[in-house]
Design a protein around this motif. Structure first.
Motif, PDB file in Angstrom:
ATOM      1  N   GLN A   1      13.523  -5.136 -16.390  1.00  0.00           N
ATOM      2  CA  GLN A   1      12.382  -5.637 -17.141  1.00  0.00           C
ATOM      3  C   GLN A   1      11.823  -6.925 -16.557  1.00  0.00           C
ATOM      4  N   GLY A   2      12.101  -7.247 -15.316  1.00  0.00           N
ATOM      5  CA  GLY A   2      11.626  -8.480 -14.713  1.00  0.00           C
ATOM      6  C   GLY A   2      10.244  -8.364 -14.153  1.00  0.00           C
ATOM      7  N   LEU A   3       9.937  -9.237 -13.197  1.00  0.00           N
ATOM      8  CA  LEU A   3       8.590  -9.288 -12.649  1.00  0.00           C
ATOM      9  C   LEU A   3       8.190  -8.003 -11.954  1.00  0.00           C
TER      10      LEU A   3
ATOM     11  N   LEU B   1       7.481  -7.577 -26.162  1.00  0.00           N
ATOM     12  CA  LEU B   1       6.565  -6.625 -26.779  1.00  0.00           C
ATOM     13  C   LEU B   1       5.111  -7.058 -26.601  1.00  0.00           C
ATOM     14  N   VAL B   2       4.841  -8.345 -26.703  1.00  0.00           N
ATOM     15  CA  VAL B   2       3.475  -8.817 -26.480  1.00  0.00           C
ATOM     16  C   VAL B   2       3.086  -8.606 -25.018  1.00  0.00           C
ATOM     17  N   ARG B   3       4.028  -8.809 -24.101  1.00  0.00           N
ATOM     18  CA  ARG B   3       3.730  -8.568 -22.677  1.00  0.00           C
ATOM     19  C   ARG B   3       3.366  -7.106 -22.444  1.00  0.00           C
ATOM     20  N   VAL B   4       4.145  -6.190 -23.028  1.00  0.00           N
ATOM     21  CA  VAL B   4       3.830  -4.767 -22.905  1.00  0.00           C
ATOM     22  C   VAL B   4       2.454  -4.476 -23.495  1.00  0.00           C
ATOM     23  N   ALA B   5       2.167  -5.088 -24.645  1.00  0.00           N
ATOM     24  CA  ALA B   5       0.888  -4.839 -25.320  1.00  0.00           C
ATOM     25  C   ALA B   5      -0.297  -5.314 -24.496  1.00  0.00           C
ATOM     26  N   THR B   6      -0.175  -6.478 -23.873  1.00  0.00           N
ATOM     27  CA  THR B   6      -1.308  -7.034 -23.134  1.00  0.00           C
ATOM     28  C   THR B   6      -1.445  -6.423 -21.745  1.00  0.00           C
ATOM     29  N   GLN B   7      -0.335  -6.197 -21.061  1.00  0.00           N
ATOM     30  CA  GLN B   7      -0.404  -5.717 -19.685  1.00  0.00           C
ATOM     31  C   GLN B   7      -0.525  -4.210 -19.574  1.00  0.00           C
ATOM     32  N   ARG B   8       0.001  -3.479 -20.557  1.00  0.00           N
ATOM     33  CA  ARG B   8       0.005  -2.024 -20.460  1.00  0.00           C
ATOM     34  C   ARG B   8      -0.925  -1.326 -21.453  1.00  0.00           C
ATOM     35  N   LEU B   9      -1.329  -2.041 -22.509  1.00  0.00           N
ATOM     36  CA  LEU B   9      -2.089  -1.388 -23.576  1.00  0.00           C
ATOM     37  C   LEU B   9      -3.456  -2.009 -23.822  1.00  0.00           C
ATOM     38  N   GLY B  10      -3.772  -3.088 -23.129  1.00  0.00           N
ATOM     39  CA  GLY B  10      -5.098  -3.681 -23.258  1.00  0.00           C
ATOM     40  C   GLY B  10      -5.300  -4.556 -24.463  1.00  0.00           C
ATOM     41  N   ILE B  11      -4.223  -4.981 -25.128  1.00  0.00           N
ATOM     42  CA  ILE B  11      -4.359  -5.911 -26.245  1.00  0.00           C
ATOM     43  C   ILE B  11      -4.859  -7.252 -25.711  1.00  0.00           C
ATOM     44  N   SER B  12      -5.904  -7.792 -26.335  1.00  0.00           N
ATOM     45  CA  SER B  12      -6.486  -9.054 -25.855  1.00  0.00           C
ATOM     46  C   SER B  12      -6.419 -10.176 -26.888  1.00  0.00           C
ATOM     47  N   LYS B  13      -6.096  -9.826 -28.145  1.00  0.00           N
ATOM     48  CA  LYS B  13      -5.987 -10.833 -29.200  1.00  0.00           C
ATOM     49  C   LYS B  13      -4.663 -10.642 -29.928  1.00  0.00           C
TER      50      LYS B  13
ATOM     51  N   GLY C   1      17.925  -0.448 -24.981  1.00  0.00           N
ATOM     52  CA  GLY C   1      17.779  -0.477 -23.533  1.00  0.00           C
ATOM     53  C   GLY C   1      16.558   0.247 -22.992  1.00  0.00           C
ATOM     54  N   ALA C   2      15.585   0.569 -23.846  1.00  0.00           N
ATOM     55  CA  ALA C   2      14.387   1.275 -23.385  1.00  0.00           C
ATOM     56  C   ALA C   2      13.619   0.448 -22.365  1.00  0.00           C
ATOM     57  N   ASP C   3      13.033   1.108 -21.374  1.00  0.00           N
ATOM     58  CA  ASP C   3      12.210   0.382 -20.409  1.00  0.00           C
ATOM     59  C   ASP C   3      10.792   0.244 -20.943  1.00  0.00           C
ATOM     60  N   ASP C   4       9.962  -0.473 -20.200  1.00  0.00           N
ATOM     61  CA  ASP C   4       8.602  -0.751 -20.672  1.00  0.00           C
ATOM     62  C   ASP C   4       7.783   0.525 -20.834  1.00  0.00           C
ATOM     63  N   ALA C   5       8.026   1.516 -19.975  1.00  0.00           N
ATOM     64  CA  ALA C   5       7.287   2.770 -20.072  1.00  0.00           C
ATOM     65  C   ALA C   5       7.585   3.471 -21.396  1.00  0.00           C
ATOM     66  N   ALA C   6       8.848   3.413 -21.828  1.00  0.00           N
ATOM     67  CA  ALA C   6       9.212   4.041 -23.102  1.00  0.00           C
ATOM     68  C   ALA C   6       8.583   3.299 -24.277  1.00  0.00           C
TER      69      ALA C   6
ATOM     70  N   ALA D   1       4.940   4.254 -24.380  1.00  0.00           N
ATOM     71  CA  ALA D   1       4.761   5.609 -24.901  1.00  0.00           C
ATOM     72  C   ALA D   1       4.907   5.637 -26.419  1.00  0.00           C
ATOM     73  N   ALA D   2       5.888   4.897 -26.950  1.00  0.00           N
ATOM     74  CA  ALA D   2       6.079   4.856 -28.402  1.00  0.00           C
ATOM     75  C   ALA D   2       4.876   4.229 -29.081  1.00  0.00           C
ATOM     76  N   TRP D   3       4.343   3.185 -28.470  1.00  0.00           N
ATOM     77  CA  TRP D   3       3.178   2.499 -29.014  1.00  0.00           C
ATOM     78  C   TRP D   3       1.988   3.455 -29.069  1.00  0.00           C
ATOM     79  N   ARG D   4       1.754   4.168 -27.968  1.00  0.00           N
ATOM     80  CA  ARG D   4       0.607   5.085 -27.919  1.00  0.00           C
ATOM     81  C   ARG D   4       0.782   6.239 -28.903  1.00  0.00           C
ATOM     82  N   THR D   5       2.006   6.710 -29.070  1.00  0.00           N
ATOM     83  CA  THR D   5       2.250   7.782 -30.034  1.00  0.00           C
ATOM     84  C   THR D   5       1.948   7.315 -31.453  1.00  0.00           C
ATOM     85  N   CYS D   6       2.359   6.098 -31.774  1.00  0.00           N
ATOM     86  CA  CYS D   6       2.103   5.544 -33.107  1.00  0.00           C
ATOM     87  C   CYS D   6       0.606   5.452 -33.375  1.00  0.00           C
ATOM     88  N   ILE D   7      -0.134   4.884 -32.448  1.00  0.00           N
ATOM     89  CA  ILE D   7      -1.581   4.737 -32.640  1.00  0.00           C
ATOM     90  C   ILE D   7      -2.274   6.092 -32.617  1.00  0.00           C
TER      91      ILE D   7
END
Length: 360
Positions: A20-22, A84-96, A320-325, A328-334
């Motif tokens: 989960q690093g850089l 979680l905020v990093r995943v949201a902003t970098q992978r899901l387009g959350i801006s606020k 231990g889920a990776d960022d991709a998982a 995916a969970a976030w997108r399934t929820c929405i």
């Protein structure tokens, strides 16, 4: 505004799970796919609850004795929030990102957490919703850490009434917090009030005048069936139409409309720069343009304030889920988000959690 050292990352050595690093960061030039539901609504606004605890006992929110708070072990850690905020902003387009509670100022080390969030790649606009108690002591530090603005709850300007509504005699602290927030550059400072019939509905115009005089942005919110004791009564709810009627008795209002997908419809008070907003979740639902998603203090993802189901991101994190998982969970929820909360329908079901546990 001073900003944190850009080398202060969300995954310091030893805090992130393996992988989960850089190396998992998306290239800066690669825009993430938008977070879209089945109705085409793009979600860019994340509300993150930092705690379910509160130092007030507002009558329209919880009983006088308070609630059973979440055990500390169930609350997301700073590292988990940042990830979680990093995943949201970098992978899901959350801006606020808005930090909420409970009362978020009760979160230990809050300026440090904000500094980490503001140092993220693709850092979001950061705001905070608070009852204002303790804000006079923390506003400068929060601003320096990277917080952009605040929303402060204030339902009355009368000390005795404030004590009756909140069961705490702290109005002076809240007013001091408002002044400190403005002085610290946390602008615009928004003031949120929930008018309740027979309680504080006679102060609607007074609150608007107070905000206009001090340079705050006033917002009135229709009360919603989210109190812990289940005592919400539609007959005591002051509607948007009534709120505007009370304001119109003292001010001339010009409609400004709605800013982007913001929940508040706004009006400017003629002869001033003051803007007054009304959030009419019950009588004028704005579900068709909703761009918000909520993360509770214990890591449950909610695709609607009135959702009756949640997605457990905390279990994925700690399993231990990776960022991709996580993505995916976030997108399934929405993806499973409904067309609206149906609050005016016979099929409406109150969520089991009260507002203090969901996060505003």
């Amino acid at each position: 505004m001073p900003r944190p050292n850009p080398d202060h990352r969300s995954d310091p050595a030893g805090t992130a799970p393996s992988g989960q690093g850089l190396a998992e960061r998306l290239p800066a030039t690669q825009a993430p796919a938008p977070l879209v539901d089945r109705f085409g609504r793009i979600h860019t606004d994340l509300r993150v609850s930092l705690t379910d605890r509160c130092n007030l006992r507002c009558t329209y929110c919880m009983p006088a004795e308070g609630l059973d708070w979440l055990p500390k072990a169930e609350v997301l850690t700073d590292d988990e929030v940042v990830r979680l905020v990093r995943v949201a902003t970098q992978r899901l387009g959350i801006s606020k990102v808005r930090l909420t509670g409970g009362e978020p100022l009760l979160r230990r080390g809050l300026p440090g957490l904000i500094a980490r969030l503001s140092a993220l790649d693709a850092a979001p606009e950061l705001s905070l919703t608070t009852n204002g108690i303790g804000l006079s002591r923390s506003a400068a530090a929060l601003s320096e850490a990277g917080l952009n603005r605040v929303n402060v709850s204030l339902d009355t300007l009368r000390s005795e009434r404030y004590a009756e509504i909140t069961r705490r005699d702290r109005l002076t602290d809240v007013l001091d917090g408002l002044y400190a927030a403005r002085a610290a550059g946390l602008n615009p400072v928004k003031v949120n009030a929930v008018p309740v019939r027979g309680v504080n509905d006679d102060e609607i115009a007074d609150l608007a005048a107070f905000a206009a005089e001090h340079g705050y942005r006033m917002r009135f919110i229709e009360s919603m069936p989210l109190d812990a004791q289940g005592a919400w009564d539609r007959e005591r709810m002051v509607t948007a139409e009534e709120i505007l009627g009370r304001l119109g008795e003292r001010f001339e209002l010009v409609p400004v409309g709605r800013r982007d997908n913001a929940p508040a419809e706004e009006w400017r008070i003629v002869g001033t720069d003051a803007v007054v907003g009304v959030i009419a979740s019950v009588t004028r639902p704005f579900c068709g343009s909703c761009d918000r998603v909520r993360l509770t203090a214990d890591g449950q993802l909610r695709n609607c304030l009135f959702a009756t189901e949640e997605s457990d991101l905390r279990a994925l994190l700690r399993g231990g889920a990776d960022d991709a998982a996580l993505e995916a969970a976030w997108r399934t929820c929405i993806g499973g988000k409904g067309p609206g909360h149906a609050i005016n329908s016979p099929e409406f079901r109150r969520p089991e959690r009260p507002m203090s546990a969901i996060g505003g």
